[in-house]
Design a protein around this motif. Structure first.
Motif, mmCIF file in Angstrom:
data_model
loop_
_atom_site.group_PDB
_atom_site.id
_atom_site.type_symbol
_atom_site.label_atom_id
_atom_site.label_comp_id
_atom_site.label_asym_id
_atom_site.label_seq_id
_atom_site.Cartn_x
_atom_site.Cartn_y
_atom_site.Cartn_z
ATOM 1 N N PHE A 444 -22.861 -1.906 8.060
ATOM 2 C CA PHE A 444 -22.698 -0.564 7.177
ATOM 3 C C PHE A 444 -22.653 -1.273 5.788
ATOM 4 O O PHE A 444 -23.526 -0.864 5.043
ATOM 5 C CB PHE A 444 -21.327 -0.067 7.344
ATOM 6 C CG PHE A 444 -21.142 0.667 6.164
ATOM 7 C CD1 PHE A 444 -21.322 2.372 6.554
ATOM 8 C CD2 PHE A 444 -20.469 0.715 5.059
ATOM 9 C CE1 PHE A 444 -20.871 3.240 5.592
ATOM 10 C CE2 PHE A 444 -20.046 1.826 4.196
ATOM 11 C CZ PHE A 444 -20.441 2.952 4.476
ATOM 12 N N CYS A 445 -22.229 -2.426 5.724
ATOM 13 C CA CYS A 445 -22.221 -3.060 4.222
ATOM 14 C C CYS A 445 -23.523 -3.762 4.034
ATOM 15 O O CYS A 445 -24.171 -4.034 2.928
ATOM 16 C CB CYS A 445 -21.010 -4.295 4.140
ATOM 17 S SG CYS A 445 -19.315 -3.540 4.231
ATOM 18 N N ALA A 446 -24.200 -4.468 5.063
ATOM 19 C CA ALA A 446 -25.773 -4.839 4.899
ATOM 20 C C ALA A 446 -26.439 -3.778 4.423
ATOM 21 O O ALA A 446 -27.168 -4.065 3.696
ATOM 22 C CB ALA A 446 -26.110 -5.632 6.246
ATOM 23 N N LEU A 447 -26.549 -2.802 5.278
ATOM 24 C CA LEU A 447 -27.401 -1.643 4.629
ATOM 25 C C LEU A 447 -27.191 -1.380 3.314
ATOM 26 O O LEU A 447 -28.063 -0.679 2.455
ATOM 27 C CB LEU A 447 -27.400 -0.467 5.703
ATOM 28 C CG LEU A 447 -27.952 -0.690 7.007
ATOM 29 C CD1 LEU A 447 -27.389 0.623 7.945
ATOM 30 C CD2 LEU A 447 -29.270 -0.508 6.941
ATOM 31 N N ARG A 448 -26.143 -1.078 2.678
ATOM 32 C CA ARG A 448 -25.566 -0.867 1.454
ATOM 33 C C ARG A 448 -25.258 -1.854 0.371
ATOM 34 O O ARG A 448 -24.753 -1.757 -0.624
ATOM 35 C CB ARG A 448 -24.190 0.276 1.502
ATOM 36 C CG ARG A 448 -24.594 1.581 2.321
ATOM 37 C CD ARG A 448 -23.300 2.138 2.671
ATOM 38 N NE ARG A 448 -23.501 3.323 3.362
ATOM 39 C CZ ARG A 448 -24.117 3.621 4.631
ATOM 40 N NH1 ARG A 448 -24.538 2.785 5.359
ATOM 41 N NH2 ARG A 448 -24.321 4.766 4.995
ATOM 42 N N ARG A 449 -25.672 -3.150 0.585
ATOM 43 C CA ARG A 449 -25.511 -4.192 -0.118
ATOM 44 C C ARG A 449 -24.097 -4.621 -0.620
ATOM 45 O O ARG A 449 -24.031 -4.916 -1.833
ATOM 46 C CB ARG A 449 -26.740 -3.952 -1.389
ATOM 47 C CG ARG A 449 -28.161 -4.022 -0.674
ATOM 48 C CD ARG A 449 -29.045 -3.800 -2.002
ATOM 49 N NE ARG A 449 -30.306 -3.817 -1.579
ATOM 50 C CZ ARG A 449 -31.215 -4.797 -1.153
ATOM 51 N NH1 ARG A 449 -30.755 -6.161 -1.288
ATOM 52 N NH2 ARG A 449 -32.492 -4.642 -0.646
ATOM 53 N N ILE A 450 -23.110 -4.307 0.237
ATOM 54 C CA ILE A 450 -21.713 -4.597 -0.155
ATOM 55 C C ILE A 450 -21.515 -6.030 0.599
ATOM 56 O O ILE A 450 -20.846 -6.231 1.511
ATOM 57 C CB ILE A 450 -20.761 -3.410 0.470
ATOM 58 C CG1 ILE A 450 -21.474 -2.045 0.103
ATOM 59 C CG2 ILE A 450 -19.535 -3.752 -0.163
ATOM 60 C CD1 ILE A 450 -20.668 -0.709 0.557
ATOM 61 N N GLY A 451 -21.896 -6.984 -0.403
ATOM 62 C CA GLY A 451 -21.962 -8.550 0.220
ATOM 63 C C GLY A 451 -20.598 -8.841 0.379
ATOM 64 O O GLY A 451 -20.329 -9.493 1.205
ATOM 65 N N HIS A 452 -19.655 -8.703 -0.552
ATOM 66 C CA HIS A 452 -18.352 -9.383 -0.493
ATOM 67 C C HIS A 452 -17.593 -8.747 1.064
ATOM 68 O O HIS A 452 -16.873 -9.415 1.598
ATOM 69 C CB HIS A 452 -17.374 -9.262 -1.550
ATOM 70 C CG HIS A 452 -17.114 -7.877 -1.944
ATOM 71 N ND1 HIS A 452 -17.798 -6.649 -2.015
ATOM 72 C CD2 HIS A 452 -15.712 -7.171 -1.627
ATOM 73 C CE1 HIS A 452 -17.153 -5.599 -2.303
ATOM 74 N NE2 HIS A 452 -15.711 -5.931 -2.106
ATOM 75 N N ARG A 453 -17.969 -7.527 1.313
ATOM 76 C CA ARG A 453 -17.143 -7.088 2.127
ATOM 77 C C ARG A 453 -17.782 -7.268 3.538
ATOM 78 O O ARG A 453 -17.084 -7.463 4.553
ATOM 79 C CB ARG A 453 -16.899 -5.417 2.026
ATOM 80 C CG ARG A 453 -16.103 -4.812 3.083
ATOM 81 C CD ARG A 453 -14.550 -5.295 3.085
ATOM 82 N NE ARG A 453 -13.841 -5.190 1.924
ATOM 83 C CZ ARG A 453 -12.963 -6.250 1.505
ATOM 84 N NH1 ARG A 453 -12.656 -7.010 2.378
ATOM 85 N NH2 ARG A 453 -12.200 -5.534 0.467
ATOM 86 N N ARG A 454 -19.139 -7.275 3.566
ATOM 87 C CA ARG A 454 -19.755 -7.964 4.643
ATOM 88 C C ARG A 454 -19.241 -9.335 5.128
ATOM 89 O O ARG A 454 -19.054 -9.621 6.265
ATOM 90 C CB ARG A 454 -21.426 -7.926 4.437
ATOM 91 C CG ARG A 454 -22.225 -8.595 5.566
ATOM 92 C CD ARG A 454 -23.496 -8.489 5.318
ATOM 93 N NE ARG A 454 -24.485 -9.288 6.115
ATOM 94 C CZ ARG A 454 -24.749 -10.599 6.028
ATOM 95 N NH1 ARG A 454 -24.294 -11.245 4.756
ATOM 96 N NH2 ARG A 454 -25.414 -11.173 6.988
ATOM 97 N N ASN A 455 -19.268 -10.156 4.013
ATOM 98 C CA ASN A 455 -18.576 -11.394 4.289
ATOM 99 C C ASN A 455 -17.255 -11.423 5.010
ATOM 100 O O ASN A 455 -16.750 -12.140 5.972
ATOM 101 C CB ASN A 455 -18.590 -12.221 2.988
ATOM 102 C CG ASN A 455 -20.007 -12.693 2.814
ATOM 103 O OD1 ASN A 455 -20.710 -13.334 3.602
ATOM 104 N ND2 ASN A 455 -20.328 -12.943 1.437
#
Length: 784
Positions: A444-455
């Motif tokens: 979900f975060c990768a698609l929306r470029r939410i980098g810190h939460r993807r990490n």
């Protein structure tokens, strides 16, 4: 001085607060900049760019303030009030040098520098724009009233300009608008920095908006301007706007709140949620504040201090009414206690607010609120409720995402609380659900470029893999985190906790003492803000045991548990502590009993295997075989297999069962080759290791694994030998003969209740759960 500045009719007064004391001149100028922003004199985008560019340089902060003051249409007055008493001398001298520079650069700036003691203010005298006056406190008001206009002043003040306020008028409005309702509407129109016709109509009604703006234009109090795209917006003169806003807030607070509600919704619909939040706070509408704040997660960590301070200054009873605001307040209290306020009460209020949330919110917002509830329950230590709520969130999230009905404005809020639900599932030892949800968050975060939460999701997956014993998979996930530019984004320790915890668990599973020490040292700064204190304790105890310091290990365990364990501790942590107790018992160290989680009705494979290891020490091989059979049927992870097969190898050695030894050795070889698992080798003595290696055709790989994990220290006494009193020994011996408590009571002339009390003590000393188990263990120790 405040009376004097409030009477200034045309100037913009900038009065940054010197308390708490700024540590640098840059910090003081940043306060001045946020003060301008709080009065809507600079745009949010300008503030954001400035805060990003400034970092910690005093020169950059000062020059940024000079630029802002230069572009303002109205003259400015900067008030520096008793800063000398609040800040250290080097910072004060830097502040004075900056003031001199500002006076030289900004032609329409006047400065009032007021100090109550002798200072180094003479450094300013080199500036041609400075006038110094030494005035006693008692004469200050009279001096300021008579000082007149000065271009700049040090320890002096500029006199008030004429003000012709009367009735409901304000400044220049007094000559043109005396009708109270007209003044109220004009004041409402001054709330935004600029206003178009559509927004004006929303504030005061369609026909009246055009009429009022025409009258204000005719009076010379503002003008229409066109942007680059040709759109027209009306802008009030700076001084008029400031005084009108202040008047509206003071005299017509209900109109002010209602107008701020309209503006908050308007800017939220325009996607300007940071501006919308400022107006929502002014409206004091808690549901509106919470709803906008949920949509503000992308920049919630970089909001101006003024905004967060105003939010936190709302009545605490009101903050309890919204799930997000209640949780936010609880977290603030966790970071810094306030007298009479308890973080736990606000987490409880958050749960209650979640359960009564409005049905008017959309499906995505309801899901986010459910995630907040699961998070708050976990923070309260309500393990079973947190688990069930987290499972509901997981199921509803899958359905919502599959249906394609997701509200994109809540993507950051969803990512944040979906991650927190994943953490709750980790605490609840719902490993498969946790992994599945964390993978969903990652995608979900990768698609929306939410980098810190993807990490964050990757790091948590790395931890889950490490707990399972998949050390290579955990390391791969950790490398994916390191590939990102995450140190710049992850500014606080608790955001990095799973990344660091996963490293501890990996080195623990590998039995690498030196690497484990380094991993724990890296985690220590983070430890105060994480809930996973048990993982560090397990690592420290393993290090003590590997060095033969069994008493130190027990003492450490008891000390940490005494400080950290509470009624609110999550059951998952309690279960891991009970496993650690069993390990200590294998090394001859007994610790006070802990209460098992209500949900843990079935013993896990690790607990059964460690209990079997104790049975082997007591030569109760039948019991050990039974427990290992149960454990083998329940294993799910490589780590569980590693521990079970290690104890099976021990059992085979003591039974001289070469087939069992060979089977266990083969599995241990594969687990070591594929996952690097070595921790359970610490249970094998040197003789047992030799037998296991002899069963392999190629023992070199497993031999290298054995060499990296110290064997347990030689024991000078039998493990866990029960020290029975003479009466307890007589009771146990009679029980072994007669098999009935009443018969024992009759034979020893004791009351049945007394016999029962003795048996409870015997069970406790033998760690037995029945009289048959107690008799068997007593027989193994030669007591019967």
């Amino acid at each position: 001085m405040r009376s004097w500045t409030s009477a200034l009719s045309d100037e913009i007064v900038v009065w940054p607060d010197a308390t708490p004391a700024p540590r640098t001149a840059a910090s003081f100028w940043l306060r001045a900049i946020t003060h301008l922003h709080s009065r809507a004199l600079i745009a949010d985008e300008h503030l954001s760019r400035t805060l990003t560019a400034i970092r910690a340089s005093s020169v950059e902060a000062r020059d940024a303030l000079a630029t802002m003051l230069t572009v303002l249409t109205a003259p400015s007055v900067l008030v520096v009030d008793d800063a000398h008493a609040a800040i250290d001398p080097p910072t004060y001298r830097a502040l004075l040098a900056d003031i001199a520079h500002l006076l030289d650069q900004v032609t329409h700036l006047r400065v009032v520098l007021a100090e109550t003691a002798a200072t180094d203010v003479d450094v300013l005298v080199d500036s041609a724009n400075v006038t110094r006056a030494d005035v006693s406190t008692t004469d200050l008001a009279e001096y300021m009233a008579s000082a007149g206009h000065c271009d700049g002043s040090a320890e002096s003040g500029s006199g008030p300009a004429e003000s012709s306020q009367s009735g409901y008028s304000v400044g220049e409005l007094s000559g043109s608008f005396t009708d109270p309702s007209t003044v109220v509407d004009i004041c409402a129109l001054t709330l935004p920095p600029s206003i178009d016709r559509r927004l004006a109509e929303a504030l005061v009604g369609r026909p009246r908006a055009a009429e009022l703006l025409d009258h204000v234009t005719d009076a010379g109090l503002g003008t229409w301007v066109k942007d680059a795209l040709g759109s027209e917006r009306f802008e009030f003169r700076g001084g008029t706007r400031i005084r009108a806003r202040d008047l509206l807030r003071r005299r017509w607070p209900s109109v002010h709140r209602r107008s701020c509600q309209i503006l908050a919704r308007h800017f939220a619909n325009e996607g300007l949620t940071d501006i919308a939040l400022d107006y929502a706070i002014d409206s004091e509408d808690i549901d509106l504040i919470g709803g906008i704040a949920l949509r503000l997660f992308p920049v919630s960590f970089s909001l101006p201090a003024e905004t967060t301070n105003r939010a936190s200054s709302l009545p605490f009873e009101r903050l309890r009414e919204h799930p997000l605001l209640a949780v936010w307040t609880a977290e603030q209290l966790d970071l810094g206690a306030r007298p009479g306020l308890d973080a736990r009460e606000f987490f409880e209020a958050a749960v209650a607010a979640c359960r009564r949330s409005s049905d008017e919110v959309n499906a995505t917002e309801r899901l986010v609120i459910l995630g907040i509830e699961a998070y708050a329950l976990r923070r309260l230590g309500a393990g079973d409720d947190a688990r069930s709520t987290a499972i509901r969130f997981d199921e509803q999230a899958r359905n919502l995402l599959a249906a394609g009905r997701f509200d994109e404005s809540l993507d950051h809020a969803f990512a944040t609380y979906a991650y927190q639900v994943g953490v709750t599932l980790i605490y609840s030892e719902e490993w498969q659900r946790a992994t599945r949800l964390l993978r969903t968050v990652e995608r979900f975060c990768a698609l929306r470029r939410i980098g810190h939460r993807r990490n964050s999701a990757l790091a948590a997956q790395s931890y889950v893999s490490a707990i399972a014993g998949d050390t290579n998979g955990s390391a791969d996930l950790a490398r994916r985190v390191e590939d990102e530019d995450w140190p710049r984004v992850w500014l606080t320790g608790n955001t990095r906790s799973y990344f660091l915890l996963a490293r501890i668990v990996r080195e623990l599973a590998r039995g690498d003492v030196l690497a484990l020490q380094r991993a724990i040292a890296a985690f220590r700064p983070t430890a105060p803000v994480t809930e996973h204190w048990d993982i560090v304790l397990i690592g420290d105890v393993f290090i003590d045991l590997s060095r033969g310091r069994t008493t130190a290990a027990r003492t450490r365990f008891e000390s940490v548990v005494r400080r950290k364990l509470t009624d609110g501790t999550h059951p998952g942590i309690v279960n891991r502590l009970m496993i650690l107790q069993q390990i200590l018992l294998l090394f001859g160290e007994t610790t006070p009993a802990l209460s098992r989680s209500k949900r843990s009705t079935e013993r896990g494979p690790l607990s059964l295997a460690l209990d079997a290891a104790r049975d082997i020490d007591r030569k109760m091989f039948g019991d050990a075989a039974t427990k290992l059979g149960q454990a083998a049927g329940r294993v799910k992870t490589p780590l569980e297999q590693h521990v079970v097969f290690t104890v099976l190898a021990r059992l085979g050695v003591h039974r001289e069962d070469s087939d069992s030894i060979r089977n266990a050795a083969s599995h241990l070889y594969l687990l070591h080759a594929n996952h690097g698992l070595r921790i359970a080798f610490s249970l094998l003595s040197d003789d047992e290791r030799a037998e296991v290696l002899a069963a392999l055709d190629d023992p070199s790989s497993l031999s290298s694994g054995f060499s990296k994990v110290p064997a347990p220290p030689a024991r000078d006494r039998p493990l866990a030998t029960a020290e029975l009193t003479p009466t307890q020994l007589r009771v146990l011996r009679e029980l072994s003969k007669r098999g009935d408590r009443r018969a024992v009571a009759h034979a020893l002339f004791l009351a049945p209740g007394t016999v029962k009390a003795h048996l409870r003590a015997i069970y406790r000393k033998f760690d037995a759960h029945s009289q048959d188990e107690a008799i068997a263990r007593a027989a193994a120790q030669g007591l019967l």
